[in-house]
Write a protein that holds these residues in place. Sequence first.
Motif, PDB file in Angstrom:
ATOM      1  N   ALA A 316      75.403  27.435  74.070  1.00 30.57           N
ATOM      2  CA  ALA A 316      76.657  27.485  73.311  1.00 30.57           C
ATOM      3  C   ALA A 316      77.641  26.430  73.774  1.00 30.57           C
ATOM      4  N   ALA A 330      79.955  34.364  70.620  1.00 32.70           N
ATOM      5  CA  ALA A 330      78.767  35.014  70.059  1.00 32.70           C
ATOM      6  C   ALA A 330      77.678  35.171  71.114  1.00 32.70           C
ATOM      7  N   ALA A 331      77.471  34.141  71.920  1.00 32.71           N
ATOM      8  CA  ALA A 331      76.422  34.189  72.938  1.00 32.71           C
ATOM      9  C   ALA A 331      76.743  35.201  74.033  1.00 32.71           C
ATOM     10  N   ASN A 333      78.701  37.786  73.773  1.00 33.30           N
ATOM     11  CA  ASN A 333      78.627  39.124  73.192  1.00 33.30           C
ATOM     12  C   ASN A 333      77.180  39.599  73.100  1.00 33.30           C
ATOM     13  N   ALA A 334      76.274  38.694  72.786  1.00 33.11           N
ATOM     14  CA  ALA A 334      74.862  39.060  72.749  1.00 33.11           C
ATOM     15  C   ALA A 334      74.366  39.445  74.140  1.00 33.11           C
ATOM     16  N   ASN A 349      71.161  41.810  68.080  1.00 32.49           N
ATOM     17  CA  ASN A 349      72.286  41.032  68.597  1.00 32.49           C
ATOM     18  C   ASN A 349      71.844  39.638  69.018  1.00 32.49           C
ATOM     19  N   GLN A 352      71.302  37.591  65.861  1.00 35.39           N
ATOM     20  CA  GLN A 352      72.564  37.146  65.262  1.00 35.39           C
ATOM     21  C   GLN A 352      73.117  35.943  66.013  1.00 35.39           C
ATOM     22  N   ALA A 353      73.071  35.997  67.345  1.00 35.54           N
ATOM     23  CA  ALA A 353      73.580  34.885  68.143  1.00 35.54           C
ATOM     24  C   ALA A 353      72.747  33.626  67.923  1.00 35.54           C
ATOM     25  N   HIS A 356      73.670  32.152  64.621  1.00 36.31           N
ATOM     26  CA  HIS A 356      74.996  31.523  64.729  1.00 36.31           C
ATOM     27  C   HIS A 356      74.881  30.155  65.393  1.00 36.31           C
TER      28      HIS A 356
END
Length: 467
Positions: A316, A330-331, A333-334, A349, A352-353, A356
Amino acid sequence: MHDEGLFPLEPAPPAHRGAAPGFETPSADAPLAVRMRPASLDELVGQEHLLAPGAPLRRLVAGGAPMSVILWGPPGSGKTTIAHLVAGADDRTFVAMSALTAGVKEVREVIDAARRRRRSGGAPTVLFIDEVHRFTKTQQDSLLAAVEDRTVTLLAATTENPYFSVISPLLSRCVLLTLKPLDDDAVRALVRRALTDERGLGGAATLAAAAEDHLVRLAGGDVRKALTALEAAAGSALALAGDGTVPEIDLATAERAVDTAALRYDRAGDAHYDVISAFIKSMRGSDVDAAVHYLARMLTAGEDPRFIARRLIIFASEDVGMADPTALTAATNASYAVQHVGLPEAQLNLAQAVIHLATAPKSNAVTTAIFTAIADVRAGKAGAVPAHLRDAHYAGSRGLGHGIGYRYPHDDARGVVAQQYPPDELVGVDYYRPSGHGTERQIAERLPKLRHAVRGGGAAKAGEESR
């Protein structure tokens, strides 16, 4: 665990004290994972850090000084096994309940029964609560007084971080024991034990090395998964074998039994590095579909999800950076989801990351900036901090000139003032050079104005050339 919220409260006859339903000696037709539960602490594998002489776990199982314990660990690490060992002791009354279905009423009934037994000189009560993190604050509060005065000795199991899921007053009254995920060697040892032990397959089948590797890999540290798959594979092999023969469970049989293809993936070998390399390069190249494929490949092969999450956090900043500042959020949070939710749910999760990051605009300007700055520092370009920026909070600092002449940016209507910040050797050096991608396009438009305002628009000193 069982669906019943509460097992019988009154003590069983002395010869079976502690044998609550679900905690008796398993029958011959019980699942292999149940039959192979350790009969003593000496058979427990993978938790050596908790098995030292005099350690709380040994004292709990042996019936030493009563202490309430919270067992925190991933699925298949041995929490329920420890409860079974405690239940097998004859010097205590063992009561088990599941937080999925029990409520305050059931908890109070257990405590009242334990108090009556205690007053009449009966055996002490051990209360086992599975998935205690599912109890509400009120339900956990109902345990406090009984745990405090040792009306009951609490044995609670959770897969969630108790610092988030258990109220502080209850946590402070318990000893927290953290069970580690079983590594591949531990799972392998338990699979081999199940093959030969009379409680298990008793030598009725053998296991090919490739099939063993497959079962261990798919277990992902959960020995229940490995033993369940082994039992299914053994059943298939025995059904096809002739009478009196000892069949070998080969890779194809193991694959059919668990309905999952064996991947050519070794977490310690070349394939591990090849797949993670392709994963990173696919995200960097914005091929979201390839990135999702490699994620699925790692998850199916049993790769540690924490490793994947760490790589996403690095990516990220390394490859997206300020082109999309939300990518790092996002990263991270994953990564949080992996830690606090766990697999299999956390694969959503992670996906999703990955999506993103793969679809985000890319920039390596952050990477270039910090690596170039580090190279300069290592080359000796690290002069004295300008006097007006030095710490001026201690006595005598003003006499040294510290802080004198410092201009507070918030005093200016623009929030920016002309002032030297770097050492003399690095005045005018540009480390961060934003790209024209995503959010960084706006930064690229604003940054020259910021630098002009901060540097005062005047000529720089010896290091004024930009990098």
